[in-house]
Design a protein around this motif. Structure first.
Motif, short mmCIF file in Angstrom:
data_model
loop_
_atom_site.label_atom_id
_atom_site.label_comp_id
_atom_site.label_asym_id
_atom_site.label_seq_id
_atom_site.Cartn_x
_atom_site.Cartn_y
_atom_site.Cartn_z
N MET A 1 0.83 -1.20 0.00
CA MET A 1 0.00 0.00 0.00
C MET A 1 0.87 1.26 0.00
N ASP A 2 0.51 2.22 -0.84
CA ASP A 2 1.25 3.48 -0.92
C ASP A 2 0.69 4.44 0.13
N LEU A 3 1.28 4.42 1.32
CA LEU A 3 0.77 5.24 2.41
C LEU A 3 0.92 6.73 2.13
N GLU A 4 1.96 7.09 1.38
CA GLU A 4 2.18 8.50 1.07
C GLU A 4 1.07 9.03 0.17
N ALA A 5 0.71 8.26 -0.85
CA ALA A 5 -0.37 8.65 -1.75
C ALA A 5 -1.70 8.70 -0.99
N LEU A 6 -1.87 7.76 -0.07
CA LEU A 6 -3.10 7.72 0.74
C LEU A 6 -3.22 8.98 1.59
N PHE A 7 -2.11 9.41 2.15
CA PHE A 7 -2.11 10.66 2.93
C PHE A 7 -2.46 11.84 2.05
N GLY A 200 5.15 -3.41 15.04
CA GLY A 200 4.66 -3.48 13.67
C GLY A 200 4.64 -2.13 12.99
N ILE A 201 4.20 -1.09 13.71
CA ILE A 201 4.21 0.27 13.17
C ILE A 201 5.64 0.69 12.81
N ASN A 202 6.57 0.43 13.73
CA ASN A 202 7.97 0.80 13.52
C ASN A 202 8.53 0.14 12.26
N GLU A 203 8.21 -1.11 12.06
CA GLU A 203 8.72 -1.83 10.90
C GLU A 203 8.31 -1.16 9.59
N VAL A 204 7.08 -0.68 9.54
CA VAL A 204 6.59 0.00 8.34
C VAL A 204 7.18 1.40 8.22
N LEU A 205 7.19 2.15 9.32
CA LEU A 205 7.65 3.55 9.27
C LEU A 205 9.13 3.68 8.99
N LYS A 207 10.68 2.47 6.71
CA LYS A 207 10.84 2.63 5.25
C LYS A 207 10.73 4.08 4.83
N TYR A 208 10.07 4.88 5.66
CA TYR A 208 9.82 6.28 5.31
C TYR A 208 10.73 7.24 6.07
N ILE A 209 10.98 6.96 7.34
CA ILE A 209 11.87 7.81 8.16
C ILE A 209 12.87 6.92 8.90
N PRO A 210 13.78 6.31 8.15
CA PRO A 210 14.72 5.38 8.79
C PRO A 210 15.56 6.06 9.87
N GLY A 211 15.60 5.43 11.04
CA GLY A 211 16.42 5.95 12.13
C GLY A 211 15.83 7.13 12.85
#
Length: 384
Positions: A1-7, A200-205, A207-211
């Motif tokens: 799922m493209d969370l950025e496009a969804l936002f 689970g949230i951390n694992e997904v996030l 990908k977008y804001i590593p570290g």
């Protein structure tokens, strides 16, 4: 799922920035789309209405509240972005509404929101009033909890720009916590559910804001609402919306809060929280107070006739003036500052500090100065 496009598709464009009040959200709550699911559930100290928004017919009950602290508004914006998703008629929206019942309080502390203060109008921190319940806002939050009987609680907050991810030099753009339910910080079934969901949230996030994701301190304080609800056996997640580079209005951070909310409910809907992910949760680095808004390195100052090279830092103070939020930079510390970072850093390379007054970077002074009369800083920033 493209969370950025969804936002981007669901972002509520009528609210933005850091100063979000009841005046900003009432038009949304009274809109044709939302008003049928909106109720006034009580009043603040100053008699302002406290609204709820309830949507969905699913078995799993989700309780979310924002702006318990009036000056913490990022999650309120993200909550309305998520409410837009629930109302967009998509397959995802229908799936969520079939699986969950969402109960939201967008602004619990409307008086503090108007004054841009952490506390309510009685100068009480509502997040320290979960046992005494001395304030009308605290009583409302607790009454809903007891009547709605949620399966999960989402305690939505902002954190200051001072927080970084351990000693990595990266800001804590989002931080999470599965609050403790006792002094020993033990893990029971309820807390483990919150831990697994955060992992689970951390694992997904990542990908977008590593570290850039931190873990908030889990010291137990029964007076805090998250600790109380965890103690009462309901898995509770603390969200702390923090700083993203050059995003003092927290429009980028709101996106990551939205992504976190959507991810939470997808994970829950897929029943993907059955494993013990405590190790993954503990691998999220802890928040650490390591950041200032501005850091100036290797600055020459003339101190008692001696020229020395030093560093100093400035921090924004968020000041509400005529109901307009101003970010005013003040010098807060001078010295070695080892292990500290600045969201903006400038190496003066031995240039002389001058401000036309005492020509010293004094604590509490507005960060207006120049270096060698060549580079000028106004309110902390380089003047173009």
């Amino acid at each position: 799922m493209d969370l950025e496009a969804l936002f981007n598709k669901n972002k509520e464009k009528t609210i933005q920035g850091r100063y979000i009040t009841l005046d900003d959200i009432e038009p949304l709550l009274n809109s044709e789309t939302l008003k049928k699911d909106v109720k006034i559930i009580g009043e603040s100290v100053l008699g302002k209405p406290i609204y709820s928004y309830q949507k969905g017919s699913g078995k799993l009950k989700i309780y979310l509240w924002s702006q318990m602290h009036g000056n913490e508004s990022t999650t309120t914006k993200a909550l309305f972005d998520f409410i837009n998703l629930l109302n967009n008629g998509s397959d995802l929206a229908n799936q969520l509404l079939d699986s969950f019942t969402f109960y939201c309080i967008p602004i619990l502390n409307p008086d503090g929101a108007k004054l841009y203060t952490r506390a309510n109008a009685n100068n009480i921190d509502l997040n320290r009033d979960s046992q005494d319940l001395t304030q009308p806002e605290s009583k409302i939050l607790r009454a809903v909890f007891e009547e709605f009987k949620p399966d999960y609680c989402f305690n939505l907050h902002d954190q200051r720009t001072i927080f970084g991810v351990a000693d990595t030099g990266k800001p804590a753009t989002l931080s999470f916590l599965a609050p403790s339910y006792n002094e020993e910080r033990e893990i029971n079934d309820s807390r483990l559910k919150a831990i697994n969901l955060i992992a689970g949230i951390n694992e997904v996030l990542q990908k977008y804001i590593p570290g850039q994701i931190g873990r908030f301190d889990d010291s137990f304080n029964i007076n805090c609402i998250g600790d109380t609800f965890q103690y009462l056996g309901v898995p509770t997640l603390l969200f702390e919306a923090g700083h993203y580079p050059n995003d003092y209005e927290r429009e980028k951070t709101r996106k990551f809060v939205f992504m976190s909310l959507v991810t939470s409910f997808i994970i829950l809907n897929e029943n993907d929280v059955v494993d013990n992910r405590n190790d993954k949760y503990l691998n999220i680095p802890q928040n650490n107070v390591v950041f200032f808004d501005f850091m100036y390195k290797n600055v020459k100052i003339n101190y008692d006739g001696n020229e020395i090279i030093t560093n100093f830092v400035a921090q924004y103070k968020e000041e509400l003036i005529d109901y307009k939020l101003n970010f005013n930079a003040y010098i807060v510390e001078i010295g070695d500052l080892k292990g500290k970072f600045g969201h903006f850093e400038y190496d003066a390379k031995g240039a002389l500090f001058q401000d036309g007054i005492k020509n010293l970077p004094l604590e509490g002074k507005v960060a207006d100065f120049n270096l060698n009369k060549k580079v000028f800083f106004v309110n902390g920033k380089i003047k173009n």
